[in-house]
Design an enzyme around this catalytic site. Structure first.
Site, PDB file in Angstrom:
ATOM      1  N   LYS A 212      -4.725   3.479   9.402  1.00  0.00           N
ATOM      2  CA  LYS A 212      -5.988   2.817   9.030  1.00  0.00           C
ATOM      3  C   LYS A 212      -5.723   1.671   8.057  1.00  0.00           C
ATOM      4  CE  LYS A 212      -7.752   6.620   7.321  1.00  0.00           C
ATOM      5  NZ  LYS A 212      -6.620   7.552   7.519  1.00  0.00           N
TER       6      LYS A 212
ATOM      7  N   ARG B 273       6.370   7.048   4.244  1.00  0.00           N
ATOM      8  CA  ARG B 273       5.481   5.960   3.785  1.00  0.00           C
ATOM      9  C   ARG B 273       5.796   5.559   2.346  1.00  0.00           C
ATOM     10  NH1 ARG B 273      -0.934   6.471   4.348  1.00  0.00           N
ATOM     11  NH2 ARG B 273      -0.677   8.448   3.270  1.00  0.00           N
TER      12      ARG B 273
END
Ligand code: ADP
Ligand code: ADP
Ligand code: ZN
Length: 305
Positions: A20, A134
């Site tokens: 997102k 990440r």
């Protein structure tokens, strides 16, 4: 209810790690509306040590949701700022059915309306792998994937040079809980927007660029040029900011006017890929410039997703 004259709100929904933030950072730039991520706002409150930040801390560290009222107030407060006058991208909000229902009412009272809910679907095992790798920039929120335990590249943000970090709640033991919370609390939100016919399901388990193209074609579209046998990308004027030149009705990325954009004329993403307008394609690429997806360094590994 007619939605003319209402401020357009675009939702980006999906599980943690679906991409997102990665997509929103690009799309908000193109559409010239701000990207409002509830997680980013909460992390900023924590860094500043506000009452809200302190209240949210324990929930976030456990991978639980912060109480609805706090989050709704925070997002609505953000939507009061002047930069949202032409609309906004909401990322990670709403996360519960109750947030969605309250938000719908509060938005309507502010002459705003959800125009579309883009839903990124990604299998759980891919999410776990993505989140484990990440790394983030604390300044510009850019994310960088790593395929080992070491930070990607030289450990610094390509855009602003800041030192990359990993989120405490991205540890594997917290991630599983976040995914469980998502399935329990956020899937009903997906159903809510599907029932209102606002949901667009997008396969998020593809390259960043392929996902981006699909999102773009859903936000504005791809339309065949009147005199040319190739496809342009355009953004509908309800999303597009006034750039001080002229109105954007029917304008494509390359600047041409394509007056007819009836559904009959609209192509699919595959059509655009097969017969793109080169100038639209170059423009699309140029606008991706300042927001890197990954450090362009020899050590960067290809994505295995
Ligand atoms: P993700 O990478 O899972 O999409 P976010 O950065 O959006 O993560 O959210 C991080 C944490 O912030 C969540 O686990 C939750 O504790 C809190 N949070 C973010 N958005 C919301 C929301 N809309 N409602 C409740 N809690 C939220
Ligand atoms: P979210 O905001 O939904 O939690 P992010 O945008 O932060 O997710 O993406 C999670 C991680 O996955 C980041 O390290 C990002 O670079 C990477 N990523 C995002 N989209 C893709 C994709 N399409 N393919 C592979 N990796 C991706
Ligand atoms: Zn940065």
């Amino acid at each position: 209810m007619t939605t003319d004259g209402y401020r357009p709100i675009i939702l980006l929904l999906g599980p943690p790690g679906a991409g997102k933030g990665t997509q929103a950072r690009f799309l908000h730039d193109k559409l010239a509306v701000p990207h409002i991520a509830s997680g980013d706002l909460l992390r900023a409150h924590r860094r500043r040590g506000t009452a809200l930040g302190n209240a949210a801390q324990a929930y976030m560290d456990r991978g639980e949701l912060v109480p609805d009222q706090l989050v709704v107030d925070m997002v609505m407060d953000r939507l009061e700022r002047a930069d949202t006058v032409r609309g906004a991208f909401l990322d990670g909000f709403p996360r519960t059915l109750s947030q969605a229902q309250v938000a719908d009412q509060l938005l309507a009272a502010r002459r705003s309306v959800v125009r579309v809910a883009l839903y990124l679907e990604v299998p759980t095992e891919v999410l776990v792998e993505r989140i484990a790798g990440r790394w983030l920039c604390p300044s510009c929120q850019a994310t960088y994937p790593s395929h080992s335990s070491a930070p990607p590249g030289n450990g610094r943000c390509v855009a602003c040079g800041d030192q990359l970090y990993q989120r405490a709640d991205d540890r594997p033991e917290v991630v599983q809980n976040r995914i469980d919370v998502y399935l329990r609390e956020t899937l009903p939100v997906i159903e809510h927007y599907a029932r209102r016919d606002l949901l667009v399901r997008v396969d998020g388990n593809r390259s960043i660029e392929a996902v981006r193209t699909t999102l773009c074609s859903n936000l504005g579209g791809v339309v065949r040029g009147l005199r040319h046998n190739h496809w342009h990308v355009y953004f509908s004027d309800q999303f597009r900011a006034d750039d001080g030149r002229s109105d954007w009705r029917g304008r494509t990325l390359c600047g041409r006017h394509v007056d007819s954009r009836s559904s009959r004329e609209r192509g699919s993403e595959d059509d655009f890929r097969a017969h793109p307008c080169r100038r639209c394609q170059l423009e699309l690429r140029a606008r991706q410039g300042p927001i890197p997806d990954a450090p362009v360094l020899p050590t960067a590994q290809p994505q295995h997703t």
